[in-house]
Design an enzyme around this catalytic site. Structure first.
Site, short mmCIF file in Angstrom:
data_model
loop_
_atom_site.label_atom_id
_atom_site.label_comp_id
_atom_site.label_asym_id
_atom_site.label_seq_id
_atom_site.Cartn_x
_atom_site.Cartn_y
_atom_site.Cartn_z
CE LYS D 11 -4.58 0.69 0.39
NZ LYS D 11 -5.54 -0.15 -0.35
CB THR D 56 -3.05 -3.25 -0.37
OG1 THR D 56 -4.27 -2.90 -1.02
CG2 THR D 56 -2.21 -4.11 -1.31
CG ASP D 57 -8.90 -2.34 3.22
OD1 ASP D 57 -9.04 -1.14 2.91
OD2 ASP D 57 -9.52 -2.88 4.16
CG PHE D 149 -18.65 22.65 13.12
CD1 PHE D 149 -19.03 23.98 12.91
CD2 PHE D 149 -19.22 21.69 12.31
CE1 PHE D 149 -19.94 24.32 11.90
CE2 PHE D 149 -20.11 22.01 11.29
CZ PHE D 149 -20.48 23.33 11.10
NE ARG D 166 -13.74 22.17 13.92
CZ ARG D 166 -14.28 22.55 12.77
NH1 ARG D 166 -14.76 21.66 11.94
NH2 ARG D 166 -14.36 23.84 12.45
CD GLN D 209 -18.24 28.97 8.06
OE1 GLN D 209 -17.73 28.26 8.94
NE2 GLN D 209 -19.06 28.48 7.13
CG ASN D 235 -12.36 22.45 7.67
OD1 ASN D 235 -11.31 22.02 8.13
ND2 ASN D 235 -13.49 22.50 8.37
CG HIS D 237 -12.23 17.85 6.09
ND1 HIS D 237 -12.87 18.72 6.94
CD2 HIS D 237 -12.80 18.05 4.88
CE1 HIS D 237 -13.78 19.41 6.26
NE2 HIS D 237 -13.75 19.03 5.00
#
Lengths: 271, 271, 271, 271
Positions: D11, D56-57, D149, D166, D209, D235, D237
């Site tokens: 992977k 590979t997962d 958030f 977060r 914001q 953003n 993530h």
């Protein structure tokens, strides 16, 4: 016949670098410029009449030509110089100039590290082979003095002149093999990186190969756990931009940085 | 003193295009070349002695110079010509040449569509505004004839010569607004794309603006639901590579394609 | 207190693929969506009050959820469905939806070739070594049926289920060594490429390794001059997007294509 | 039947970030991992027998699972942990692990600036319009605490939970308009950049914001020449990676950073 609405033309992604020469200390600018014009070009679109279409190639030349005199650290001033220049033409109504400057952090009187894509790397192989390596990727360095390239073989296809001193830039990829793994791999990594950077800036070199060998020698000297170090040092060319066609004395400080092609240099040094 | 291990030097990402001229039908090649050499360059690394270091700039020149005569559709042959050329030097032990050819699909006697990044696009806005647009992005087209650029204003910074005929390439981005939405948007999209492509290849133009206006006119003519179309047509330059320094008659068929800077042309045409 | 001017929020680069299942013939869509909203969110900016801020994560979920029912070849219709959905909220004034569809060309009932970055390659080495290789890079292929992956070892970290049939996509890089150089290297290259493509689409496989081996076997069978072929077949995952949290029967046709990570498969086959 | 030569599978481009939580001071790692295995997989290639093909997962899952316990600043140690884990399988002969760590520079107890693509920008418009703007592009910032958030609207497609705290990351693009041009534009640029960075790290926010509005307010407060500032704050993530399927207590410190899709936030604030 359909009508022409909003329109503009210009040159984008004009890359330009400039050395601001001092006695011992140089400064360095690395910018990308876009110039967009609006004016009376309806006939150009509808009838193929180019008499008002300033070529984008001329815009490019103008950016380099004016940079020698007018590009300082003040991007807004250079933008205003360019905008005013093009607005002088009677057939131009509006000029937009955008400048983006890549950030370089000063490391020495004539040496800079480029922002970017730097990575610390490690490779661990186990099983059929067994090794532990570490490395750095994307360490971008540039110096405005202290590197030559001359005495090379000439043939029918040679146009490159000998140079006693030139701007040298590369994106260092280095990999070193640990004979024994250091107790503190982070501290060792920092020491290797520091050694590479300081010898790139500090050692005079006759070529990028010569520069790199000195860096390798210094790393092997500084870190006994390393048995071998490999470098990939793509030569990121900053081509002198020839200003003489414009009746300007060329002071050798304005360059055209190119991404491709690049000199592709790689070698390994071991104890 | 540490020992030099495996090493090589060369030039990478040398971009080259060539028009294979016929009477009426041209063929076109677009390649990227890498040349890597190995030889006796220990003294270059360890002592800064460049007497065996063929400059990578010379390698680049050589690739362009030999392409005029030797580059055909047979990449392996051109690779062998380059490899043999560099191996003739007594201080070179090994030459590796890698060539990658970008695929262009023929569309007309002198027109080609480049592989790539083509996208069909749609934009729907609802609420405060209300509109439905469609478009195409990344439609790469190139023609080897049928485009001029001359009669433009000259000033102190002009170096571009007038051209009666030149190679023209762009990556079309187009957006059109639907006054009424067609019943079969996919069929309409195909008709617009086909109109753009055929008029790029079929219409003679005095500039990229003139080319684009004719494309816009044809689209508005072909699809009544469209009230307005905007084009962004970056001029992707293929610069003539000057072979005269090498005592070769320059036949004007070898080019250096550049990604940056590019001529940045945009306009809107409405009924 | 400063005033809030123009503003919007949304989700960009939402990648989504969908198989339009037929009895024997499937169609395939591969789109990237952006949704931008405008509405009464002054309090969100100035006071941190999120009561009107529809999360961009919810927008993403909605795009996948509505795609199962509403995404056809008509991008404009799907855009309108999305725009209307979000405009139903009383606190939203304006919705902009942009969709870009990547072009795939049909090659078989369930097989497609992606536009793109395809290159023909050649490598010539002379001197210390001597070899001539050819290859293809960036040949993007996808099939909607005819590939399984099951019977693999399970351990504590396994979450992947066995699959009898799955969507399989890769970007083929292949390199083959010529024992003897064919007279017409272009014709041979086309034959190899055609063999690779037809066996990717035509042969059922139990894994990407199994698929590739069959492609290799067929190439060696078709071209006697080739002594060895190597493949790099990155598994470009299209992950099933789970619609069950939304109380929708999941019909298994909506996917999330991801660029990273990818299954990294490489091997060589020789006579 | 042709023979299988060298081969491996694994992977690549597994992106992983980790917060090393302290009482008040956090550290942060951001790595990309590749794991490649070699073993007895001839039957997998030639017969479609997957009994030795670790998915590979599963490799990907394992990297995240082991990172919670074992990823420190010492990349070589984490590489060795991964390599040893996979080598425990009797059908694996060789494991290669490559790790590349992106460099983040600490700016506060919980705040970091990412290397990269930062640019200083300037836009000068003359003629029909007249304005001078400045800006910053690609200023990558991340904080491990101090952003929430919650309280957002929920609907049928909501899966995002409310969050009190977060990890927040973005690549700041800002443009500000000068009412009057400052005497020293470089000093002003530095002051604006510093204000943006310090308020990103220093101000608690209820959303991106809200974070951005506070940054805008502070800039307008610090520099009287600026009449208006616009932000684009994608953003970026870092998704919590769920470790509970592996019977591991999930401590909430291991993340999956994704490039796409991203929350696309933009707004203007003026006096």
């Amino acid at each position: 016949m359909p009508e022409l609405g909003a329109n503009r033309w210009g040159k984008s992604e004009v890359r330009l670098s400039k050395v601001h020469r001092g006695d011992r200390i140089d400064d360095f600018s690395d910018i990308t410029v876009q110039v967009l014009l609006e004016g009376d070009v309806e006939a150009a679109h509808m009838e193929g009449d180019n008499s008002s279409v300033l070529p984008t190639d001329t815009m490019r030349n103008t950016i380099y030509a004016l940079a020698q005199e007018s590009l300082t650290r003040d991007l807004e001033s250079f933008g205003a110089v360019l905008a005013s220049h093009f607005l002088e033409r009677s057939d131009i109504d509006k000029v937009s100039v955008e400048i983006a400057e890549r950030i370089w952090r000063r490391q020495s009187e004539t040496g800079f590290v480029g922002g970017g894509s730097e990575r610390r790397t490690a490779t661990v192989i186990r099983g059929a082979d067994n090794s532990t390596s570490a490395g750095v990727d994307g360490l971008v360095v540039l110096k405005t003095r202290g590197s030559a390239f001359s005495g090379f073989p000439k043939d029918r296809y040679t146009t490159l002149p000998d140079k006693d001193d030139r701007l040298l830039a590369t994106s260092v990829t280095a990999r070193w093999i640990y004979e024994g793994i250091p107790t503190d791999t982070s501290a060792t990594w920092n020491r290797v990186r520091e050694t590479i950077v300081s010898h790139f800036f500090g050692d005079w070199s006759a070529s990028i190969q010569h520069q790199g060998y000195q860096m390798a020698e210094a790393v092997l000297d500084a870190v006994p756990e390393i048995s071998e170090i490999s470098f990939h040092l793509p030569n990121q060319h900053h081509l002198p931009f020839d200003l003489t066609p414009f009746d300007i004395p060329d002071r050798g400080v304005v360059f055209h940085p190119v991404s491709e092609p690049y000199g592709d240099i790689a070698f390994t040094v071991h104890r």
